[in-house]
Design an enzyme around this catalytic site. Structure first.
Site, PDB file in Angstrom:
ATOM      1  N   HIS A 307     113.560  40.103  22.635  1.00  0.00           N
ATOM      2  CA  HIS A 307     112.321  40.795  22.978  1.00  0.00           C
ATOM      3  C   HIS A 307     111.626  40.022  24.083  1.00  0.00           C
ATOM      4  CE1 HIS A 307     108.455  42.806  22.587  1.00  0.00           C
ATOM      5  NE2 HIS A 307     109.131  43.762  21.993  1.00  0.00           N
ATOM      6  N   ASP A 365     113.908  47.573  16.385  1.00  0.00           N
ATOM      7  CA  ASP A 365     114.920  48.620  16.440  1.00  0.00           C
ATOM      8  C   ASP A 365     116.190  48.283  15.675  1.00  0.00           C
ATOM      9  OD1 ASP A 365     113.541  50.496  17.848  1.00  0.00           O
ATOM     10  OD2 ASP A 365     114.011  49.588  19.781  1.00  0.00           O
TER      11      ASP A 365
END
Ligand code: ACO
Length: 430
Positions: A307, A365
């Site tokens: 991320h 996700d």
């Protein structure tokens, strides 16, 4: 020299004083607005790695500590005690609603769920196998053609109605896109159902038989939507702000955000995670795929890992991981090979030097797709589900951007690396 200023000295000795702005939390920012005027240079920061594009009161992230807060409330508390509708009110209005305010907001969203009947014809023009994200962005873009009575960005009432319409109608549009894909008739919304129950009803009911809504499925969706609701200046939200900054109508700004979300480096990752797990197929293949992800000459990445902001852990992933176990346990699918494979992959990657060194952890996700799969939602709809949750964040940011007294059209500059000036050569001389 003021303490709250940053001094910049150019190679020729020109000095500039740049004001430092302090937020409520998080790193200070240097105001470089006068840099070009004073020093004749731009800053260069592809991907906005160290650039704040705006001031915002909506969401705070501390990537090092794994902190995410909406309007100051930690996401863990909201996930535990709140609902997606209450979180939506919070994001849009800045504070938690009273009981009456929540009831009225909930009622308003419920009565805006239907689509203008003419919009249903629009769906008939798509190919039967069109990707639902393509349909979603096109149909949301078309909303400005159906609801152009409320696109005056300077009118607070228009801004409210726009927000209600986006929040209320996105599930209806999403479900219609799905029904087109599976060749089933469009199912009208039922306003006696809550937000997530209604979405499940529109996705899975058929006219031929009654449909029983599973409360666990509705609870899991509500949690996922809370966790997806906002994430400060991410790619799709920045896109909404940028498109909206020109004064474009807000529906097209949201459609632009949906298109940005679709990319596999962003919201499209949940779909890519499932595809990757299916490609890996078996735990014995994990090592091979982890090696591929580490190979600099191979473009393959472990989807659902890494991320831009979270460098320790993604707090949303921690909550979703728990929900994935609950959903699979309660739906009697706890031994699903896909979840087991995901858990094994997670363990291998978390112990791997490459992933440790680069601070690559599972993101939101990594698990959301497993829940969607367990609920019977097809892979192509995963990013659409993400868009439903994120739509309220986009709307809150659009409202904040459009009412910002310091707001300007977003217009970055560049480092030009193309050809220097040259003369046109007639075609017979080239
Ligand atoms: N697998 C393998 N290596 C990775 C991964 C990964 N998933 N993610 C990053 N890396 C490596 C990069 O190759 C790079 O290595 P290098 O320093 O040797 O060049 C380093 O880690 C840093 O990666 P960047 O791409 O520079 O980091 P950035 O912050 O730009 O990207 C991103 C973040 C896009 C999320 C990236 O981690 C990625 O592609 N992950 C997979 C896709 C994904 O899961 N996206 C969902 C994000 S969450 C969301 O949008 C809801």
């Amino acid at each position: 020299m003021r303490q709250d200023a940053f001094r910049l000295i150019s190679p020729d000795g020109t000095e500039s004083e740049m004001k430092i702005h302090r937020g409520t939390m998080g790193p200070d920012v240097i105001d470089i607005g006068a840099l070009y005027r004073e020093q004749g240079v731009f800053t260069y920061d592809p991907g906005f790695v160290a650039t704040g594009s705006c001031a915002s009161k909506i969401t705070y992230i501390d990537g090092e500590q794994g902190v995410l807060m909406y309007r100051g409330y930690p996401v863990e508390q909201l996930a535990k005690h709140s609902s997606f509708i209450e979180v939506s009110y919070l994001l849009l209005h800045g504070s938690l609603p009273s009981a009456d305010e929540l009831a009225e907001f909930d009622r308003t969203i419920r009565v805006h769920t239907m689509l203008n009947e003419g919009m249903l014809n629009f769906f008939k023009g798509f190919r039967y196998d069109a990707h639902p994200m393509a349909i979603l962005s096109a149909v949301v873009g078309s909303m400005s053609a159906y609801y152009h009575d409320t696109t005056d960005a300077d009118n607070p009432e228009h801004r409210d109605i726009f927000a209600h319409r986006i929040l209320a109608k996105l599930p209806t549009i999403a479900a219609a896109a799905y029904k087109l894909n599976v060749g089933q008739p469009f199912i009208y919304p039922r306003n006696d159902l809550n937000y997530c129950e209604n979405l499940l009803h529109m996705l899975f009911a058929v006219p031929a038989e009654p449909y029983q809504i599973d409360p666990i499925a509705a609870e899991a969706l509500d949690l996922l939507f809370i966790l997806h609701a906002d994430h400060e200046q991410n790619c799709s939200t920045s896109t909404v702000r940028m498109a909206g900054s020109s004064g474009a109508n807000p529906y097209s700004a949201i459609a632009a955000g949906i298109s940005a979300l679709w990319g596999p480096a962003h919201g499209g990752a949940n779909e890519a995670v499932l595809e990757m797990l299916e490609e890996i197929g078996d735990a014995s293949q994990i090592g091979k795929f982890v090696d591929k992800a580490k190979d600099r000459n191979d473009p393959f990445r472990l989807m659902g890992f890494g991320h831009r902001v979270y460098k320790n852990f993604d707090p949303r992933a921690t909550i979703i991981r728990e929900m994935a176990h609950k959903v699979l346990g309660q739906l009697g699918r706890a031994d699903t090979p896909l979840l087991n494979l995901a858990l094994e992959l997670e363990q291998v990657a978390l112990k791997d030097e490459y992933f440790i060194e680069k601070n690559l952890y599972p993101n939101v996700d990594f698990y959301s797709g497993i829940i969607y799969r367990a609920l019977g939602i097809p892979t192509s709809m995963f990013t659409v589900m993400f868009a439903i949750g994120r739509s309220v964040g986009w709307t809150a940011h659009w409202r904040e951007m459009i009412t910002d007294p310091n707001g300007k059209i977003s217009r970055p500059r560049q480092l030009y690396t193309g050809s220097a000036e040259r003369d046109y050569i007639p075609i017979d001389k080239r």
